[in-house]
Scaffold this motif. Sequence first.
Motif, PDB file in Angstrom:
ATOM      1  N   PHE A  47       0.987  -1.222   0.355  1.00  0.00           N
ATOM      2  CA  PHE A  47      -0.099   0.029   0.124  1.00  0.00           C
ATOM      3  C   PHE A  47       0.735   1.168  -0.073  1.00  0.00           C
ATOM      4  N   TYR A  48       0.300   2.220  -0.974  1.00  0.00           N
ATOM      5  CA  TYR A  48       1.332   3.480  -0.824  1.00  0.00           C
ATOM      6  C   TYR A  48       0.341   4.668  -1.077  1.00  0.00           C
ATOM      7  N   CYS A  49       0.826   5.783  -1.107  1.00  0.00           N
ATOM      8  CA  CYS A  49       0.154   7.064  -1.247  1.00  0.00           C
ATOM      9  C   CYS A  49      -0.426   7.421  -2.468  1.00  0.00           C
ATOM     10  N   GLY A  50       0.175   6.791  -3.545  1.00  0.00           N
ATOM     11  CA  GLY A  50      -0.068   6.896  -4.652  1.00  0.00           C
ATOM     12  C   GLY A  50      -1.679   7.019  -5.230  1.00  0.00           C
ATOM     13  N   ALA A  51      -2.146   7.058  -6.685  1.00  0.00           N
ATOM     14  CA  ALA A  51      -3.347   6.935  -7.010  1.00  0.00           C
ATOM     15  C   ALA A  51      -3.781   5.621  -7.694  1.00  0.00           C
ATOM     16  N   GLU A  52      -2.871   4.998  -8.392  1.00  0.00           N
ATOM     17  CA  GLU A  52      -2.983   3.808  -9.208  1.00  0.00           C
ATOM     18  C   GLU A  52      -2.716   2.481  -8.606  1.00  0.00           C
TER      19      GLU A  52
ATOM     20  N   ALA B 136       0.933  -6.849  -6.481  1.00  0.00           N
ATOM     21  CA  ALA B 136       0.205  -5.450  -6.761  1.00  0.00           C
ATOM     22  C   ALA B 136       0.545  -4.575  -5.695  1.00  0.00           C
ATOM     23  N   CYS B 137       0.686  -3.325  -6.358  1.00  0.00           N
ATOM     24  CA  CYS B 137       0.587  -2.152  -5.293  1.00  0.00           C
ATOM     25  C   CYS B 137      -0.907  -1.311  -5.409  1.00  0.00           C
ATOM     26  N   LEU B 138      -1.551  -0.863  -4.373  1.00  0.00           N
ATOM     27  CA  LEU B 138      -2.606  -0.326  -4.257  1.00  0.00           C
ATOM     28  C   LEU B 138      -2.638   1.221  -3.561  1.00  0.00           C
ATOM     29  N   PRO B 139      -3.392   2.005  -3.748  1.00  0.00           N
ATOM     30  CA  PRO B 139      -3.604   3.115  -2.893  1.00  0.00           C
ATOM     31  C   PRO B 139      -4.092   2.577  -1.227  1.00  0.00           C
ATOM     32  N   ILE B 140      -3.534   3.470  -0.406  1.00  0.00           N
ATOM     33  CA  ILE B 140      -4.067   3.131   0.786  1.00  0.00           C
ATOM     34  C   ILE B 140      -5.521   3.013   1.172  1.00  0.00           C
ATOM     35  N   SER B 141      -6.220   3.961   0.300  1.00  0.00           N
ATOM     36  CA  SER B 141      -7.563   4.011   0.341  1.00  0.00           C
ATOM     37  C   SER B 141      -8.252   2.767   0.159  1.00  0.00           C
ATOM     38  N   ALA B 142      -7.627   1.930  -0.717  1.00  0.00           N
ATOM     39  CA  ALA B 142      -8.233   0.500  -0.990  1.00  0.00           C
ATOM     40  C   ALA B 142      -8.563  -0.291   0.180  1.00  0.00           C
ATOM     41  N   LEU B 143      -8.137   0.003   1.305  1.00  0.00           N
ATOM     42  CA  LEU B 143      -8.361  -0.475   2.509  1.00  0.00           C
ATOM     43  C   LEU B 143      -9.674  -0.392   2.976  1.00  0.00           C
TER      44      LEU B 143
END
Length: 239
Positions: free
Chosen positions: A213-218, A227-234
């Motif tokens: 999870f990271y602070c990006g948008a994609e 995969a990497c996901l926006p933190i908001s996906a939580l």
Amino acid sequence: VGKSTLAEVVLRARSDGVARFLDDPATRAAATEDPVRFIRHDGLMLIDEVQRVPDLWLAIKNLVDRDPRPGRFLVTGSARLLALRGLPDALPGRSETVELWPLSQGEIDDAPDGFVDAAFALGADLRSGSSVLKRKDYLARMARGGYPEAWRRENPRRRQRFFEGYVSDLLSRDVRQVADIEKFAETVRAEDFRGLKLLQRRLGVRFHAGFVFYCGAESLSFGTGLACLPISALWATGT
């Protein structure tokens, strides 16, 4: 008892055993300066808190590759720290991991603790004797937990201070080391998946998916199952 105490009990049963505690500054400095010489010993070596000197993993791996005799190293450390980015790959196929859990209710009460075995043996015919425990008793046991340091403290306030200190220590030390939660990066690097890739190799087909999870948008793919996901996906992801 904790993992270090239990490891020392095992070590004392061996006449050829030697212990190395990396919480000691001098010992840690020696391991950092010359990890290859540090692990030289013709017998069982206990290395406590191995995550404090990551280069020891490579030295041990090299030695075990050349001399695969089992039972030469007894290594302890935080399970959370085995996925550190700076920690080299462990010893897949060359080591056995034993996870130390808190005390069970059976261990605390000196009871059989045999429900699982009985359930498989008796199935729906399993019955239990009448219990004197009430709802408040179960809640008290849940609050007490299974850490020896906690359940020995009969005073609820002292027990609460123990848990507050324990959680504070995790947040300030272990969790930050594992996840770098103080950084919250806006970019993701391939090396951020190092721990997940190690887990993927260990689990094989049992590995379902791994996310960073990271602070990006994609949402981006970093290989099969990763995969990497926006933190908001939580909290924003639906089913």
